[in-house]
Design an enzyme around this catalytic site. Sequence first.
Site, PDB file in Angstrom:
ATOM      1  N   LYS A   1       0.109   4.295  -0.235  1.00  0.00           N
ATOM      2  CA  LYS A   1      -0.471   5.490   0.415  1.00  0.00           C
ATOM      3  C   LYS A   1      -0.221   6.725  -0.463  1.00  0.00           C
ATOM      4  O   LYS A   1      -0.238   6.604  -1.678  1.00  0.00           O
ATOM      5  CB  LYS A   1       0.073   5.640   1.834  1.00  0.00           C
ATOM      6  CG  LYS A   1      -0.039   4.335   2.610  1.00  0.00           C
ATOM      7  CD  LYS A   1       0.259   4.453   4.071  1.00  0.00           C
ATOM      8  CE  LYS A   1       0.120   3.085   4.727  1.00  0.00           C
ATOM      9  NZ  LYS A   1       0.201   3.106   6.176  1.00  0.00           N
TER      10      LYS A   1
ATOM     11  N   GLY B   1       2.920   2.113  10.704  1.00  0.00           N
ATOM     12  CA  GLY B   1       3.908   3.187  10.560  1.00  0.00           C
ATOM     13  C   GLY B   1       4.622   3.529  11.857  1.00  0.00           C
ATOM     14  O   GLY B   1       5.328   4.532  11.949  1.00  0.00           O
TER      15      GLY B   1
ATOM     16  N   HIS C   1      -9.261   1.436   4.881  1.00  0.00           N
ATOM     17  CA  HIS C   1      -7.967   1.552   5.561  1.00  0.00           C
ATOM     18  C   HIS C   1      -8.124   2.467   6.782  1.00  0.00           C
ATOM     19  O   HIS C   1      -8.870   3.450   6.725  1.00  0.00           O
ATOM     20  CB  HIS C   1      -6.898   2.110   4.606  1.00  0.00           C
ATOM     21  CG  HIS C   1      -5.526   1.998   5.193  1.00  0.00           C
ATOM     22  ND1 HIS C   1      -5.030   2.924   6.081  1.00  0.00           N
ATOM     23  CD2 HIS C   1      -4.573   1.038   5.069  1.00  0.00           C
ATOM     24  CE1 HIS C   1      -3.817   2.535   6.465  1.00  0.00           C
ATOM     25  NE2 HIS C   1      -3.515   1.399   5.857  1.00  0.00           N
TER      26      HIS C   1
ATOM     27  N   ASN D   1       0.875  -1.179   0.000  1.00  0.00           N
ATOM     28  CA  ASN D   1       0.000   0.000   0.000  1.00  0.00           C
ATOM     29  C   ASN D   1       0.908   1.224   0.000  1.00  0.00           C
ATOM     30  O   ASN D   1       1.540   1.525   1.011  1.00  0.00           O
ATOM     31  CB  ASN D   1      -0.897  -0.034   1.251  1.00  0.00           C
ATOM     32  CG  ASN D   1      -1.729   1.233   1.368  1.00  0.00           C
ATOM     33  OD1 ASN D   1      -1.793   2.038   0.437  1.00  0.00           O
ATOM     34  ND2 ASN D   1      -2.376   1.407   2.506  1.00  0.00           N
TER      35      ASN D   1
ATOM     36  N   GLU E   1      -6.402   4.746   7.949  1.00  0.00           N
ATOM     37  CA  GLU E   1      -6.128   6.171   7.722  1.00  0.00           C
ATOM     38  C   GLU E   1      -7.357   6.855   7.129  1.00  0.00           C
ATOM     39  O   GLU E   1      -7.638   8.013   7.422  1.00  0.00           O
ATOM     40  CB  GLU E   1      -4.893   6.332   6.816  1.00  0.00           C
ATOM     41  CG  GLU E   1      -3.611   6.076   7.606  1.00  0.00           C
ATOM     42  CD  GLU E   1      -2.507   5.404   6.803  1.00  0.00           C
ATOM     43  OE1 GLU E   1      -2.551   5.424   5.567  1.00  0.00           O
ATOM     44  OE2 GLU E   1      -1.587   4.851   7.437  1.00  0.00           O
TER      45      GLU E   1
ATOM     46  N   GLU F   1      -5.238  -4.876  10.405  1.00  0.00           N
ATOM     47  CA  GLU F   1      -4.164  -3.908  10.634  1.00  0.00           C
ATOM     48  C   GLU F   1      -4.441  -3.153  11.935  1.00  0.00           C
ATOM     49  O   GLU F   1      -5.231  -2.199  11.936  1.00  0.00           O
ATOM     50  CB  GLU F   1      -4.110  -2.896   9.483  1.00  0.00           C
ATOM     51  CG  GLU F   1      -3.818  -3.511   8.131  1.00  0.00           C
ATOM     52  CD  GLU F   1      -3.205  -2.491   7.190  1.00  0.00           C
ATOM     53  OE1 GLU F   1      -2.122  -2.761   6.677  1.00  0.00           O
ATOM     54  OE2 GLU F   1      -3.794  -1.405   6.963  1.00  0.00           O
TER      55      GLU F   1
ATOM     56  N   SER G   1       3.660  -2.314  10.184  1.00  0.00           N
ATOM     57  CA  SER G   1       5.111  -2.418  10.386  1.00  0.00           C
ATOM     58  C   SER G   1       5.698  -3.771   9.977  1.00  0.00           C
ATOM     59  O   SER G   1       6.600  -4.306  10.638  1.00  0.00           O
ATOM     60  CB  SER G   1       5.485  -2.091  11.836  1.00  0.00           C
ATOM     61  OG  SER G   1       5.131  -0.757  12.143  1.00  0.00           O
TER      62      SER G   1
HETATM   63  P1  13P Z   1       3.376   0.229   7.463  1.00  0.00           P
HETATM   64  O1  13P Z   1       3.814  -1.089   6.875  1.00  0.00           O
HETATM   65  O2  13P Z   1       4.159   1.393   6.950  1.00  0.00           O
HETATM   66  O3  13P Z   1       3.291   0.162   8.963  1.00  0.00           O
HETATM   67  O4  13P Z   1       1.868   0.465   6.942  1.00  0.00           O
HETATM   68  C1  13P Z   1       0.951  -0.543   7.086  1.00  0.00           C
HETATM   69  C2  13P Z   1      -0.268  -0.196   6.341  1.00  0.00           C
HETATM   70  O5  13P Z   1      -1.005   0.695   6.722  1.00  0.00           O
HETATM   71  C3  13P Z   1      -0.565  -0.925   5.095  1.00  0.00           C
HETATM   72  O6  13P Z   1      -1.841  -0.650   4.648  1.00  0.00           O
END
Ligand code: 13P
Length: 251
Positions: free
Chosen positions: A11, A174, A96, A9, A98, A168, A214
């Site tokens: 982002k 992150g 997601h 992803n 976010e 997740e 992560s």
């Molecule tokens: P990270 O791997 O950067 O922690 O992000 C995970 C994520 O949100 C994948 O959708």
Amino acid sequence: MRKKLLLGNWKMNKTISETKEFAKSIDTLVELAKEKDIDIGVAPVYLSLQTLKELVPETFIVSAQNCHFKDSGAYTGEISIPMLKEIGIDWCIIGHSERRTYDNETSEKCNLKIVKLLENNFVPVYCVGETLEQFENNKTMDVVKDQIEKGFLNISKEDASKIVVAYEPVWSIGTGKNASKEIAENVCAFIRSLLVDLYDKETAEKVRILYGGSVKPNNIKEYMKMDDIDGALVGGASLSVESYKELIQNI
Ligand code: 13P
């Protein structure tokens, strides 16, 4: 036997030219994935979808990060499923954390999108997961149950088996604080048991459940050994070719 899936992803990262640069190495990644017998792909920003789709082999998944549930209309800044379909996209991440946090994406809204995506033969990648506060208050299972039940509303058994679920935990995204393999497996197994309750064992066994948060080349292996974890949704570590390659090699 569920085939393992590695989805990056991206982002809000990478311009079109940076995406093209990454695409130069995709043949190598696809070759490695074939050897390992896993599915791989990435979800770039909307702007790069068409370019990337045109540059990669059919087996490399190019996914959108979001979509609107209406076909067209007065929804400024949105992109519809027919628009994605026209450029050959048939995968889409939904819900997601976010988007749940910054864009008021509710599970009810996710459900409208999932229903529409399935009608259009897309593979929805439905994200669920609890916040740190919910985790600390032992609310993980309640939160995930609610997200799964709402997300899968009005979805037939046959369609349900096509959905990919991504667990997740928000506190692991992150942050470098990845959930232990035991925590991740526990929740992924719980998600599968919810699908048994909503549908049946046969359907639940078909659904691919990913862990995300992560995930790095040095920890991906431990998740892949777990019974109910069928792959990973990876943010930061999917951005460079080198690290993506290591993720595949370590699966
Ligand atoms: P990270 O791997 O950067 O922690 O992000 C995970 C994520 O949100 C994948 O959708």
